[in-house]
Design a protein around this motif. Structure first.
Motif, PDB file in Angstrom:
ATOM      1  N   GLN A  91     -57.341  -1.731 -12.384  1.00 28.52           N
ATOM      2  CA  GLN A  91     -58.127  -2.651 -13.196  1.00 28.52           C
ATOM      3  C   GLN A  91     -58.758  -3.699 -12.278  1.00 28.52           C
ATOM      4  OE1 GLN A  91     -55.354  -4.172 -16.079  1.00 28.52           O
ATOM      5  NE2 GLN A  91     -55.518  -2.362 -17.379  1.00 28.52           N
ATOM      6  N   CYS A  92     -59.757  -4.372 -12.787  1.00 30.75           N
ATOM      7  CA  CYS A  92     -60.449  -5.349 -11.945  1.00 30.75           C
ATOM      8  C   CYS A  92     -60.932  -6.530 -12.780  1.00 30.75           C
ATOM      9  CB  CYS A  92     -61.629  -4.706 -11.219  1.00 30.75           C
ATOM     10  SG  CYS A  92     -62.871  -3.979 -12.295  1.00 30.75           S
ATOM     11  N   SER A 116     -54.057   3.920 -11.880  1.00 29.82           N
ATOM     12  CA  SER A 116     -55.078   3.352 -12.753  1.00 29.82           C
ATOM     13  C   SER A 116     -55.317   1.916 -12.307  1.00 29.82           C
ATOM     14  CB  SER A 116     -54.626   3.392 -14.211  1.00 29.82           C
ATOM     15  OG  SER A 116     -55.605   2.823 -15.048  1.00 29.82           O
ATOM     16  N   ARG A 133     -61.966   1.829 -14.061  1.00 28.43           N
ATOM     17  CA  ARG A 133     -60.821   2.241 -14.884  1.00 28.43           C
ATOM     18  C   ARG A 133     -60.466   3.712 -14.703  1.00 28.43           C
ATOM     19  NH1 ARG A 133     -62.429  -0.615 -20.663  1.00 28.43           N
ATOM     20  NH2 ARG A 133     -61.529  -2.675 -20.250  1.00 28.43           N
ATOM     21  N   ARG A 134     -61.351   4.472 -14.127  1.00 37.03           N
ATOM     22  CA  ARG A 134     -61.074   5.895 -13.968  1.00 37.03           C
ATOM     23  C   ARG A 134     -59.845   6.089 -13.083  1.00 37.03           C
ATOM     24  NH1 ARG A 134     -67.256   7.781 -12.404  1.00 37.03           N
ATOM     25  NH2 ARG A 134     -68.275   6.924 -14.279  1.00 37.03           N
ATOM     26  N   ASN A 144     -58.738  -7.664 -15.758  1.00 38.46           N
ATOM     27  CA  ASN A 144     -59.412  -6.562 -16.453  1.00 38.46           C
ATOM     28  C   ASN A 144     -60.470  -7.079 -17.421  1.00 38.46           C
ATOM     29  OD1 ASN A 144     -59.896  -3.839 -16.988  1.00 38.46           O
ATOM     30  ND2 ASN A 144     -58.547  -3.850 -18.779  1.00 38.46           N
ATOM     31  N   SER A 145     -61.187  -8.115 -16.993  1.00 34.32           N
ATOM     32  CA  SER A 145     -62.193  -8.720 -17.871  1.00 34.32           C
ATOM     33  C   SER A 145     -63.400  -9.144 -17.052  1.00 34.32           C
ATOM     34  CB  SER A 145     -61.610  -9.927 -18.614  1.00 34.32           C
ATOM     35  OG  SER A 145     -61.189 -10.912 -17.699  1.00 34.32           O
ATOM     36  N   ARG A 192     -70.072  -4.417 -17.007  1.00 35.11           N
ATOM     37  CA  ARG A 192     -69.261  -3.535 -17.860  1.00 35.11           C
ATOM     38  C   ARG A 192     -69.273  -2.105 -17.326  1.00 35.11           C
ATOM     39  NH1 ARG A 192     -71.142  -6.827 -22.292  1.00 35.11           N
ATOM     40  NH2 ARG A 192     -72.988  -5.509 -22.524  1.00 35.11           N
ATOM     41  N   ARG A 239     -66.844  -2.031 -14.508  1.00 31.28           N
ATOM     42  CA  ARG A 239     -65.459  -2.055 -14.987  1.00 31.28           C
ATOM     43  C   ARG A 239     -65.031  -0.689 -15.509  1.00 31.28           C
ATOM     44  NH1 ARG A 239     -64.025  -5.793 -20.016  1.00 31.28           N
ATOM     45  NH2 ARG A 239     -65.422  -4.242 -20.938  1.00 31.28           N
ATOM     46  N   ASP A 240     -65.918  -0.018 -16.256  1.00 30.92           N
ATOM     47  CA  ASP A 240     -65.585   1.310 -16.777  1.00 30.92           C
ATOM     48  C   ASP A 240     -65.360   2.316 -15.645  1.00 30.92           C
ATOM     49  OD1 ASP A 240     -65.813   0.286 -19.309  1.00 30.92           O
ATOM     50  OD2 ASP A 240     -67.874   0.998 -19.615  1.00 30.92           O
TER      51      ASP A 240
END
Length: 679
Positions: free
Chosen positions: A374-375, A372, A361-362, A409-410, A354, A357-358
């Motif tokens: 996502q992954c 932007s 997102r930056r 994105n999960s 997590r 992931r955060d």
């Protein structure tokens, strides 16, 4: 009177005679070693070694002659004539140079015999000139005809023994080489004429400008010593630079040239240590695979430069956030691998995911765009999900695919049985089994050219799959599936047979390269298959080149080695493909007798902007040269890349700069003379 007779009948300084013999033998020892290295050199290095061995051998023989000439103990004044002494030094070094240079022109017995005759005659002439330069006040001149015998003996002994010395030096047989170089010199020395000293002391008349014997002896020791020191320094420096280049390459080969993160090879090298450390500390080792979502779209919409900028900034974020013992790696393409050997539970591993992931997102600001990203993240932990890195990465990858398939994105931890849920891969593997039977596979051919002239030297066969329903499927999607399922054996046999059949019909008899994986070498009678295909198609063995890829680890080294040896014995060449991206490229190159080294396109395409890629390419070419095998670079698309490879000495290139992929029929019907590029 010659020196041998004079030594027996006259009063001679035994110390000077000993030094004369010692200088002769010492020069021969060093020269034999230098000749052995000379035979393994090429280009400018060979010329430099040739000059050094000539200087070392020539000056040592000249010094031996000086000591022998000064060995008598006369009662009169003595000295050396400068001009004659220098001329003798020139004859000694020039004779040594010519005698070692001639065998480099032609590798036959006659040329070696001629070089030996030149060596012996040059040594005899040197000793005679030194004898004439040595002056003793009031001495009687020796007979002029006595100077002929040393030249005759030197020529005969040199022609008989010097070729043997060269062969011994090439085979690093030091004692034999030294003996057969020294014997002609000693014979010439003993046969050299010497003048009869006067019975009463004499002094030179005023104005005789002669070199004092003591100073001449000092110079005759220092001169060959300096030459030997400089020659040895050159060898030490060359060895140092080669060692440094290998270490630099090993370091850079473990680093991704774009992001400067450790790459897959580095992780594989330390994986066992990380897992062992986690086990000893009673911790879990978490493997987090980060796959960027829709990264292909970023490249297509904004360009590859923007995609590279995204990867660099993502790597920078990870590097700033995580410190030891967490390992961060750019594992493959748009995938990052993060390993933490100190987690206490699966929940803690998920928390790490997590956090990743955060960070991803930056917003990322490139030179032109603000993006932007996502992954999709897959998580696997040892020992629950696997006992080794390969299992953990495979299962983290399955989990990441699952996360991407449900929208991206999960985060998805690995779940037992997830392999069975990977239906797309299973369905593709099932369809792949019938691809050869349903004529869904086809071949394309890409040119391989000489770097300096642009001359066509061959083609690489590339397999493509057009699925009846899914359309064109990239090789990077179906080749790994073929490897894991074993279908690669059938596909490999089909590619080999079709490539050889096409090449046999080409108007120009150039080579054809066919890829093969280690599993083909170890899980089938591959050499027997190649032999059968060659007989069926009528293709000459020397026109076939098998490129061994490292898409999977080489487990059975002995079986692979046996296959390579069998292929080479039948005349087929074996190349190492995608060098620098495999599981253990340097070890593989050292373990197997390859005929060619092929550098992966990732380094070629990055060399214009990446100093690391340039260093890796330069080191790879140097390694290829040190192993005595040619190097080919793939992925050449620009003149700048080609010019860089020319400067490095890379012999062959492959890429779109020389043309797009061709169908078999296009090669046969549309062959035109290749335009030669300026070298």
């Amino acid at each position: 009177m010659n020196l041998a007779t004079a030594v027996i009948s006259s009063n001679y300084n035994s110390v000077l005679l000993f030094f004369s013999l010692a200088l002769c033998i010492a020069g021969a020892i060093f020269s034999v070693q230098l000749i052995g290295r000379l035979n393994k050199s090429a280009g400018k290095a060979r010329t430099i070694r040739l000059i050094w061995v000539s200087l070392v051998l020539g000056t040592s023989l000249w010094a031996a002659g000086v000591f022998a000439a000064a060995a008598p103990i006369p009662s009169s004044q003595t000295g050396f004539q400068f001009a004659t002494l220098i001329a003798a030094l020139f004859v000694a070094t020039a004779g040594a140079y010519v005698s070692i240079w001639l065998p480099q022109l032609a590798k036959n017995l006659m040329m070696r015999v001629i070089s030996g005759a030149v060596y012996g005659a040059g040594v005899a002439t040197t000793f005679i000139m030194i004898g004439f330069s040595y002056k003793v006040a009031g001495m009687q001149a020796g007979a002029g005809l006595s100077a002929i015998w040393p030249i005759i003996l030197g020529t005969v002994f040199g022609a008989a023994l010097f070729p043997v010395a060269l062969d011994a030096a090439a085979k690093t047989k030091l004692v034999q080489g030294v003996c057969f170089i020294s014997i002609p010199a000693v014979v010439c020395l003993l046969a050299s004429p010497t003048s009869v000293p006067p019975e009463v002391p004499y002094w030179f008349p005023p104005g005789m400008n002669l070199l004092p014997v003591s100073q001449t002896l000092v110079v005759s020791v220092l001169l060959p010593a300096l030459c030997a020191v400089f020659a040895a320094s050159g060898d030490v420096l060359e060895h140092h630079y080669k060692h440094l280049s290998r270490r630099t390459y090993q370091h850079l080969a473990l680093q991704d040239p774009l992001t400067h993160l450790p790459n897959r090879h580095f992780v594989e090298n330390i994986a066992e240590e990380l897992l062992k450390e986690a086990s000893q500390n009673q911790k879990f080792c978490a493997v987090v695979l980060v796959s960027l979502d829709q990264f292909k779209t970023v490249n297509e919409l904004h360009g590859y430069a923007t995609g590279d900028a995204v990867l660099k900034q993502m790597a920078s974020l990870f590097r700033e956030e995580f410190a030891d013992p967490i390992v961060i790696s750019r594992f493959y393409g748009d995938e990052f691998l993060i390993i933490n050997p100190t987690v206490n539970s699966l929940d803690e591993a998920t928390s790490l995911a997590r956090q990743v992931r955060d960070m991803a997102r930056r917003p990322i600001q490139t030179a032109t765009y603000r993006l932007s990203i996502q992954c999709s993240i897959g998580v696997a932990v040892s020992p629950r999900d696997g006992e080794n890195l390969a299992q953990l990465v495979q299962r983290a990858n399955l989990a990441a695919k699952r996360a991407k398939s449900i929208g991206g994105n999960s985060i998805q931890p690995y779940v037992t049985g997830m392999e069975e849920n990977n239906r797309w891969e299973a369905a593709l593997a099932a369809d792949l089994r019938y691809a050869t039977l349903d004529n869904q596979l086809n071949l394309l051919f890409q040119k391989q050219n000489q770097t300096r002239t642009g001359e066509l030297v061959g083609y690489e066969a590339l397999v493509r799959w057009r699925h009846a329903e899914k359309g064109q499927i990239p090789p990077e999607d179906f080749i790994p599936i073929a490897e894991r399922s074993g279908i690669i054996l059938d596909i490999g046999a089909w590619v080999l047979r079709e490539a050889c059949r096409a090449a046999a019909d080409w108007q120009d008899p150039v080579a054809v390269s066919v890829n093969a994986s280690p599993s083909q070498f170890t899980r089938s009678d591959f050499s027997g298959l190649v032999s059968t295909v060659l007989m069926e198609t009528g293709l000459e063995p020397h026109r076939l080149e098998i490129e061994l890829t490292e898409s999977t680890p080489i487990e059975d080294h002995s079986r692979v080695l046996q296959t390579i040896v069998a292929l080479r014995e039948m005349g087929v060449r074996v190349a190492m493909d995608d060098y620098g991206t495999g599981y253990s490229s340097l070890n593989t190159l050292q373990a197997f007798p390859f005929d060619k080294l092929k550098v992966d396109r990732v380094f070629t395409q990055s060399l214009e902007d990446s100093s690391q890629a340039r260093a890796i390419l330069r080191s790879a070419v140097l390694l290829g040269h040190s192993f005595g095998i040619p190097v080919i670079a793939e992925g050449v698309e620009t003149e700048k890349q080609l010019n860089f490879l020319k400067e490095m000495g890379c012999q062959q290139v492959q890429g779109f700069l020389f043309g797009k992929h061709l169908l078999p029929g296009q090669i046969k019907s549309a062959r035109e003379p290749e335009k030669r590029r300026a070298g």
